[in-house]
Design a protein around this motif. Structure first.
Motif, mmCIF file in Angstrom:
data_model
loop_
_atom_site.group_PDB
_atom_site.id
_atom_site.type_symbol
_atom_site.label_atom_id
_atom_site.label_comp_id
_atom_site.label_asym_id
_atom_site.label_seq_id
_atom_site.Cartn_x
_atom_site.Cartn_y
_atom_site.Cartn_z
ATOM 1 N N GLY A 124 0.830 -1.207 0.000
ATOM 2 C CA GLY A 124 0.000 0.000 0.000
ATOM 3 C C GLY A 124 0.864 1.255 0.000
ATOM 4 O O GLY A 124 1.994 1.256 0.496
ATOM 5 N N ASP A 125 0.252 2.332 -0.516
ATOM 6 C CA ASP A 125 0.975 3.607 -0.411
ATOM 7 C C ASP A 125 0.895 4.130 1.026
ATOM 8 O O ASP A 125 1.459 5.179 1.345
ATOM 9 C CB ASP A 125 0.480 4.631 -1.442
ATOM 10 N N SER A 126 0.241 3.364 1.909
ATOM 11 C CA SER A 126 0.312 3.645 3.348
ATOM 12 C C SER A 126 1.763 3.503 3.831
ATOM 13 O O SER A 126 2.088 3.916 4.946
ATOM 14 C CB SER A 126 -0.599 2.700 4.131
ATOM 15 N N ALA A 127 2.639 2.956 2.992
ATOM 16 C CA ALA A 127 4.085 2.965 3.276
ATOM 17 C C ALA A 127 4.551 4.398 3.526
ATOM 18 O O ALA A 127 5.478 4.639 4.312
ATOM 19 C CB ALA A 127 4.861 2.355 2.112
ATOM 20 N N VAL A 172 -0.030 -3.815 -5.856
ATOM 21 C CA VAL A 172 0.780 -2.626 -5.535
ATOM 22 C C VAL A 172 -0.016 -1.358 -5.851
ATOM 23 O O VAL A 172 -0.581 -1.233 -6.944
ATOM 24 C CB VAL A 172 2.090 -2.622 -6.359
ATOM 25 N N ASP A 173 -0.031 -0.436 -4.902
ATOM 26 C CA ASP A 173 -0.711 0.841 -5.144
ATOM 27 C C ASP A 173 0.036 1.671 -6.175
ATOM 28 O O ASP A 173 1.261 1.870 -6.056
ATOM 29 C CB ASP A 173 -0.764 1.664 -3.843
ATOM 30 N N LEU A 174 -0.687 2.184 -7.154
ATOM 31 C CA LEU A 174 -0.114 3.231 -8.011
ATOM 32 C C LEU A 174 -0.141 4.500 -7.165
ATOM 33 O O LEU A 174 -1.208 4.904 -6.694
ATOM 34 C CB LEU A 174 -0.953 3.421 -9.275
ATOM 35 N N VAL A 229 -2.009 -4.093 -9.904
ATOM 36 C CA VAL A 229 -1.928 -2.744 -9.327
ATOM 37 C C VAL A 229 -3.283 -2.347 -8.753
ATOM 38 O O VAL A 229 -4.316 -2.911 -9.121
ATOM 39 C CB VAL A 229 -1.491 -1.688 -10.384
ATOM 40 N N LYS A 230 -3.257 -1.371 -7.846
ATOM 41 C CA LYS A 230 -4.502 -0.814 -7.278
ATOM 42 C C LYS A 230 -4.538 0.677 -7.564
ATOM 43 O O LYS A 230 -3.500 1.341 -7.501
ATOM 44 C CB LYS A 230 -4.574 -1.083 -5.771
ATOM 45 N N MET A 231 -5.745 1.165 -7.881
ATOM 46 C CA MET A 231 -5.909 2.585 -8.209
ATOM 47 C C MET A 231 -7.126 3.145 -7.491
ATOM 48 O O MET A 231 -8.154 2.472 -7.401
ATOM 49 C CB MET A 231 -6.132 2.744 -9.721
HETATM 50 O O1 KIV Z 1 -2.378 1.971 1.204
HETATM 51 C C1 KIV Z 1 -3.059 1.151 1.843
HETATM 52 O O2 KIV Z 1 -2.600 0.534 2.819
HETATM 53 C C2 KIV Z 1 -4.432 0.935 1.420
HETATM 54 C C3 KIV Z 1 -5.325 0.166 2.341
HETATM 55 C C4 KIV Z 1 -5.707 1.012 3.490
HETATM 56 C C5 KIV Z 1 -6.490 -0.398 1.634
HETATM 57 O O3 KIV Z 1 -4.820 1.370 0.395
#
Ligand code: KIV
Length: 271
Positions: free
Chosen positions: A50-53, A89-91, A119-121
């Motif tokens: 996640g882009d929560s990184a 993986v988040d874009l 990927v997730k958007m």
């Molecule tokens: O970046 C993330 O961890 C997320 C989750 C909260 C779904 O998108």
């Protein structure tokens, strides 16, 4: 004879079958090799880089600052550890909102340079051109509706979304649109449980909830939150499965004390 047991990789088809059979989908974030290995070994179906990184790894207030290069670094570490889980993986913010060609290039970089599986958007109809272009290249896309943290400055707060009918109706339409375009699943973040239930029942593809109640087809949490590494974040939807910050703090204090008291290392701990 080899005693090596083949691990069967979770695919987007597996997730579809899980929904069809009523088996709930387990998803959790990870950002580095060691954590991802533990998560994968524990039987996670999906690992989300996640882009929560941006928050939990880098200490930023929002998800906006993380870059595509940084996401690729985290993703490639996770991919090396994940033997069974599907890696999504988040874009990151700014890598797909501009135009669909840029979105495709960003998705291709993630797939090529990290070895991730999808990927997730964040967003609905507004990003449909980019979603289509990425899907056309053979890259699976997970959608993300409701509270979309990359738009935090538009929302102004992290409170529950789609409580009012106009926003709920837009979310219903966006979910159907993402399914129609070919997304393999949709994250529903922080929306009323009744709306998440309705959307989950109306779709053929799985929904993965975070703060969206028990009727989603799966659940996702941020690993630092559910392990209690991040002590200050305690929203109502979070179930904390451990208090790792206390365990780690205790262990590290013992280490400091042992050095100061000259009890570490002892004779057996040297050459
Ligand atoms: O970046 C993330 O961890 C997320 C989750 C909260 C779904 O998108």
């Amino acid at each position: 004879m080899s005693v090596h047991k083949e691990v069967k990789r979770i695919t987007t088809n597996t997730l579809q079958e899980m929904k069809a059979h009523g088996e709930k989908i387990a998803m959790l974030t990870a950002y580095d090799y060691s954590m991802a290995a533990i998560v994968d070994e524990a039987g996670m179906d999906i690992i989300l880089v996640g882009d929560s990184a941006s928050n939990v790894m880098a200490g930023h207030e929002t998800t906006l600052p993380i870059t595509l290069d940084q996401m690729i670094y985290h993703a490639s570490s996770v991919v090396r550890a994940a033997k069974r889980a599907l890696v999504v993986v988040d874009l990151p913010f700014g890598s797909y909102q501009g135009n669909s060609k840029e979105a495709l290039n960003s998705a291709i970089r993630i797939m090529k340079e990290s070895g991730a599986h999808s990927v997730k958007m964040e967003g609905g109809v507004e990003i449909s051109e980019s979603v289509t272009r990425i899907l056309t290249a053979g890259i699976p896309v997970m959608g993300h509706l409701g509270l979309t943290p990359q738009s935090i400055y538009k929302f102004g707060t992290y409170t529950v979304r789609a409580k009012h009918e106009a926003e709920a109706q837009k979310l219903r339409e966006d979910a159907l649109k993402l399914q129609e375009l070919g997304c393999f699943a949709i994250v529903l973040e922080k929306i009323p449980a009744s709306l998440a239930k309705e959307v989950s029942e109306s779709l053929n593809i799985p929904t993965i909830g975070i703060g969206a109640g028990q009727h989603c087809d799966g659940q996702v949490l941020v690993i630092h939150d559910m392990l209690g590494i991040n002590k200050s974040f305690k929203p109502r939807f979070l179930r904390q499965y451990a208090s790792l910050s206390e365990v780690m703090n205790g262990a590290i204090k013992n280490y400091v004390n042992d050095i100061k008291s000259k009890s570490f290392p002892n004779e057996k701990e040297q050459y």
